[in-house]
Scaffold this motif. Sequence first.
Motif, PDB file in Angstrom:
ATOM      1  N   TYR A  52       0.873  -1.174   0.000  1.00  0.00           N
ATOM      2  CA  TYR A  52       0.000   0.000   0.000  1.00  0.00           C
ATOM      3  C   TYR A  52       0.913   1.228   0.000  1.00  0.00           C
ATOM      4  O   TYR A  52       2.005   1.172   0.588  1.00  0.00           O
ATOM      5  N   SER A  82      -3.524   0.546   5.054  1.00  0.00           N
ATOM      6  CA  SER A  82      -3.574  -0.925   5.033  1.00  0.00           C
ATOM      7  C   SER A  82      -3.671  -1.539   6.424  1.00  0.00           C
ATOM      8  O   SER A  82      -3.726  -2.758   6.551  1.00  0.00           O
ATOM      9  N   THR A  84      -1.548  -1.155   9.304  1.00  0.00           N
ATOM     10  CA  THR A  84      -0.334  -1.576  10.019  1.00  0.00           C
ATOM     11  C   THR A  84      -0.479  -1.419  11.535  1.00  0.00           C
ATOM     12  O   THR A  84      -0.192  -2.352  12.292  1.00  0.00           O
ATOM     13  N   ASP A 100     -10.654   4.960   7.218  1.00  0.00           N
ATOM     14  CA  ASP A 100     -10.030   5.394   5.977  1.00  0.00           C
ATOM     15  C   ASP A 100     -11.132   5.613   4.955  1.00  0.00           C
ATOM     16  O   ASP A 100     -12.161   4.934   4.975  1.00  0.00           O
TER      17      ASP A 100
HETATM   18  C1  SAM Z   1      -0.065   7.437   4.653  1.00  0.00           C
HETATM   19  S1  SAM Z   1      -1.536   6.558   4.317  1.00  0.00           S
HETATM   20  C2  SAM Z   1      -1.668   5.516   5.721  1.00  0.00           C
HETATM   21  C3  SAM Z   1      -0.818   4.294   5.584  1.00  0.00           C
HETATM   22  C4  SAM Z   1      -0.951   3.349   6.763  1.00  0.00           C
HETATM   23  N1  SAM Z   1      -0.314   3.888   7.948  1.00  0.00           N
HETATM   24  C5  SAM Z   1      -0.383   1.990   6.422  1.00  0.00           C
HETATM   25  O1  SAM Z   1       0.550   1.544   7.086  1.00  0.00           O
HETATM   26  O2  SAM Z   1      -0.829   1.395   5.441  1.00  0.00           O
HETATM   27  C6  SAM Z   1      -2.763   7.763   4.595  1.00  0.00           C
HETATM   28  C7  SAM Z   1      -4.198   7.260   4.440  1.00  0.00           C
HETATM   29  O3  SAM Z   1      -5.084   8.342   4.746  1.00  0.00           O
HETATM   30  C8  SAM Z   1      -6.289   8.122   4.014  1.00  0.00           C
HETATM   31  N2  SAM Z   1      -7.065   9.374   4.033  1.00  0.00           N
HETATM   32  C9  SAM Z   1      -6.843  10.513   3.346  1.00  0.00           C
HETATM   33  N3  SAM Z   1      -7.763  11.438   3.655  1.00  0.00           N
HETATM   34  C10 SAM Z   1      -8.596  10.871   4.580  1.00  0.00           C
HETATM   35  C11 SAM Z   1      -9.738  11.326   5.296  1.00  0.00           C
HETATM   36  N4  SAM Z   1     -10.217  12.547   5.117  1.00  0.00           N
HETATM   37  N5  SAM Z   1     -10.340  10.469   6.154  1.00  0.00           N
HETATM   38  C12 SAM Z   1      -9.859   9.215   6.340  1.00  0.00           C
HETATM   39  N6  SAM Z   1      -8.777   8.734   5.678  1.00  0.00           N
HETATM   40  C13 SAM Z   1      -8.149   9.544   4.815  1.00  0.00           C
HETATM   41  C14 SAM Z   1      -5.766   7.684   2.643  1.00  0.00           C
HETATM   42  O4  SAM Z   1      -6.773   7.000   1.930  1.00  0.00           O
HETATM   43  C15 SAM Z   1      -4.577   6.800   3.036  1.00  0.00           C
HETATM   44  O5  SAM Z   1      -4.973   5.457   3.079  1.00  0.00           O
END
Ligand code: SAM
Length: 437
Positions: A52, A82, A84, A100
């Motif tokens: 991801y 994803s 974690t 998410d």
């Molecule tokens: C950096 S990623 C997180 C990765 C996660 N820590 C992992 O290990 O897979 C940030 C996430 O924030 C979600 N996101 C963005 N805007 C959002 C919102 N307004 N509400 C909830 N989730 C949101 C995105 O879809 C994305 O999956």
Amino acid sequence: MKRASDWMDATERVREQLPLALTGLSYAEDHIEDWDYATADTKSHTHCYHIYPAMMIPQVARRLIRLYGRPEGTLLDPFCGSGTSLVEARLAGMHAVGIDLNPFAVFLARAKTTCFDLGAVVQDANALRQGVEHLLKQGVSIEPPRFFNIDYWFKPEARTDLALLKHAIYTYTAPSTRDFFLVAFAATVRESSNTRRDEYKLYRIPTSELLHYRPQVFPTFWERVGRNLRGLAEFLAECVQRTWVHVIEGDTRLKIPLEDNTVDLIVTSPPYGDSQTTVAYGQFSRLLLQWLGFEDKIAKSIDRRTLGGQKRAARVVYHSPTLNQTLDTIHAHHPNRAAQVKQFYDDFSECFLEITRVAKPESYACFVVGNRTVKGVRIPTDLILIEIASCFGWKHFTTYHRRIPNKRMPLRNSPSNKLGELCETMTQEHIVILRRE
Ligand SMILES: C[S@@+](CC[C@H](N)C(=O)[O-])C[C@H]1O[C@@H](n2cnc3c(N)ncnc32)[C@H](O)[C@@H]1O
């Protein structure tokens, strides 16, 4: 007939990181200064299921939970991706809630935190293998889904095999194990598509290479199933069974479906604010969602709905001198880009209303952030976050820094969204710890 032990033959990993801190024992790792984990295995347990964009590394989540968590308490990840931190919560004996807005992230995080019955999964894997062989022998052909540009992204043989495989999963596996196989299917979709594997965005393999490209749908799928079974076995062996997890599809700006003062710890990595350019969660997920049967318009709207994805009026008042200074510098030459950056922080600030409401007083929030560059200007999100959070009743506790040693983030990217135009991306992450007053 394969037995569980055959699938798990390579599972004898050293269980180096049991949830000691949460059972009241000290843990040697807490004395290690370094947060890099340059050589660590980031694919243990169910973390191996699927990649991801911008995944947190499990070691960081694990250590934060040890340092700031509480046994039987509730962990929240308001941008869970994803999942974690949710997986690590269960391994450490905490309950977890993840949110998410990307349905693929929600699907994946749910699968990764589910204690599938290993015996039932092995039984269904055997039934599925026989079922696929039967369908192939009979020459059964299944109509591939119809979505925009499927011919562009998948070769005819990949389309045919993927359609048959998905049909077989729905025919030969039980509803209780199906998502385990659908995760392996999603990975197979990505691996057998015409997309470049070193990109999160949708870029096609060059035409000259496509001529010789032979997607291997079934071998890829079975390899994934075998690997994921080992991950599942490892997860089941260490998961604290009495813990529960809820993964919710939603927008953290709008609502976190939890009561006030119920969360003991937040561990999260919010989006970097560059979903339109570099870390495109929607583009990464689009083909997977389309094959899994989600509506086209949902799959296509993710990057627009993410923080900073579209223009909307600010709903909260916050003050960040560091952000103002940064915006002034960008604005001098690129007013539109400055407005986009501001939109991201407006949206991010809005999330603090809900995050603060659900967090217990004196609880900790751990944010893993990167300081990206826009038009040559470095944006110090670690400092901006502290200033924004202070407007909502959070106090800065400490910040850890880690070098990003692997290729989890693209080392170079195209901030202007043009393939071939490169600039350095982040090589450091900052782990900002806040305490609710
Ligand atoms: C950096 S990623 C997180 C990765 C996660 N820590 C992992 O290990 O897979 C940030 C996430 O924030 C979600 N996101 C963005 N805007 C959002 C919102 N307004 N509400 C909830 N989730 C949101 C995105 O879809 C994305 O999956």
